[in-house]
Enzyme design. Structure first.
Site, PDB file in Angstrom:
ATOM      1  N   MET A   1       0.698  -1.158   0.134  1.00 28.85           N
ATOM      2  CA  MET A   1      -0.014   0.143   0.016  1.00 28.85           C
ATOM      3  C   MET A   1       0.899   1.308  -0.058  1.00 28.85           C
ATOM      4  SD  MET A   1      -2.546   1.151   2.900  1.00 28.85           S
ATOM      5  CE  MET A   1      -1.720   2.044   4.140  1.00 28.85           C
ATOM      6  N   CYS A   2       0.801   1.939  -1.011  1.00 28.00           N
ATOM      7  CA  CYS A   2       1.344   3.345  -1.031  1.00 28.00           C
ATOM      8  C   CYS A   2       2.753   3.533  -1.415  1.00 28.00           C
ATOM      9  CB  CYS A   2       1.179   3.948   0.332  1.00 28.00           C
ATOM     10  SG  CYS A   2      -0.456   4.057   1.147  1.00 28.00           S
ATOM     11  N   THR A   3       3.254   4.688  -2.109  1.00 31.35           N
ATOM     12  CA  THR A   3       4.431   5.143  -2.459  1.00 31.35           C
ATOM     13  C   THR A   3       4.572   6.387  -2.048  1.00 31.35           C
ATOM     14  OG1 THR A   3       4.054   3.378  -4.492  1.00 31.35           O
ATOM     15  CG2 THR A   3       6.024   5.154  -4.479  1.00 31.35           C
TER      16      THR A   3
END
Length: 343
Positions: A1-3
């Site tokens: 999840m997410c960058t």
């Protein structure tokens, strides 16, 4: 999840972008948080402070700060890390609940170095929370960056606080922990390995692509060009809509994206389910001590026909203060939910 990606040399400005990837809607809104707000740790109330810096923050369900920027140019971002282990709370050391963890630094610190110094001296702990709505226990790590281009990634592994502090640490994604992510880069040609740049949405592959492309951005001719360039990098690391993989929130679709200009105080937000981009200029919102906490109702306004777009600095309204989820309140809600299940 997410960058999360930092561009520290965007023609005199420092920009940071992030994707929020999750398997369900987070009820996201934007809030102004003025100077002079008194808060506590959300755990036992033993750590208290008054905010020295105003901020514009992104919330989940109006109870957790997950992203944001303060008026000194410090920005922070909560991302998922499955290996997170915060250990057993030691009552002799300060602790912050996950809901207010990021907000503490936006309230009290102007730079990454200042935040790292406080964490090192206090050996601060993080108290886990359970989402009363879903029953999930978030497993999070924190990235901090500032207008000088400095960067830190804060993780808790095997109960130990691990701080990775260096200006060269431009990218953060999810599993594995950050030190292992750096090692994995050496598998690919841009960093001396045999492999081609990877193309999947796995966290390690997103880490490699974002690291590659942010180092090759052209010099922008304006702030608009710089923001567009940063969006191009984080969109390359975004995750497409998909049926969620059970037990893998780190493989969820991108639901929104932000880009912050830490030098000039502009915060840009884009939902992946609405076509409109909105932004806030920190010098156009009232962050003075005594000012009300204001909310931009993204849930309602983006859903309107035509939605909202452009500079929304004047469209925040007073809906009362932002009330963070605390550990005691969480326990009460969970206990009440258990009672309703009993025959």
């Amino acid at each position: 999840m997410c960058t999360r990606v930092i561009w520290p040399d965007a023609d005199g400005a420092v920009l940071v972008g992030r994707n929020m990837d999750y398997h369900r809607d987070l009820g996201t809104n934007l809030w102004t948080q003025p100077r002079g707000i008194t808060r506590d740790d959300g755990v036992e109330g033993t750590l208290t402070w008054t905010s020295s810096y105003g901020s514009v923050v992104v919330t989940a369900f109006d109870i957790v700060t997950v992203d944001g920027i303060n008026e000194a140019g410090l920005s922070g971002h909560l991302l998922w890390l499955a290996e997170s282990d915060y250990g057993t709370l030691d009552p002799s050391r300060p602790a912050l609940s996950q809901a207010i963890w990021l907000q503490y630094f936006l309230d009290t610190c102007a730079t990454v170095a200042e935040a790292v110094d406080w964490m090192t001296r206090t050996r601060v702990q993080v108290a886990t929370m359970v989402d009363p709505g879903s029953g999930e226990t978030p497993e999070l790590h924190l990235a901090l960056d500032d207008a000088t281009g400095d960067s830190a990634i804060i993780e808790y592994i095997d109960g130990r606080l691990c701080i990775h502090h260096d200006r060269s640490y431009r990218v953060m994604t999810n599993s594995p922990p950050f030190d292992q992510q750096l090692q994995l880069l050496t598998r690919y040609q841009p960093w001396g390995g045999p492999g081609l740049l990877p193309g999947t949405t796995e966290a390690a592959d997103r880490f490699a692509r974002a690291s590659y492309y942010v180092d090759r951005l052209p010099r922008p001719g304006s702030q608009v060009e710089a923001i567009a360039a940063m969006f191009s990098v984080i969109r390359n690391a975004a995750q497409p809509f998909r049926i969620p993989d059970p037990g893998k929130p780190d493989a969820s679709q991108t639901i929104w994206q932000t880009v912050a200009d830490l030098t000039r105080g502009r915060f840009v937000y884009e939902s992946t389910t609405r076509p409109n981009v909105v932004w806030v200029d920190l010098d156009k919102v009232n962050l003075a001590a005594g000012a009300p906490q204001l909310k931009l109702d993204l849930i309602g306004k983006l859903a309107l026909e035509g939605g909202i777009a452009g500079n929304v600095s004047t469209q925040f309204t007073d809906c009362g203060p932002l009330n963070f989820l605390t550990i005691p309140i969480m326990r009460e809600l969970l206990a009440a939910a258990e009672q309703t299940k009993k025959p």
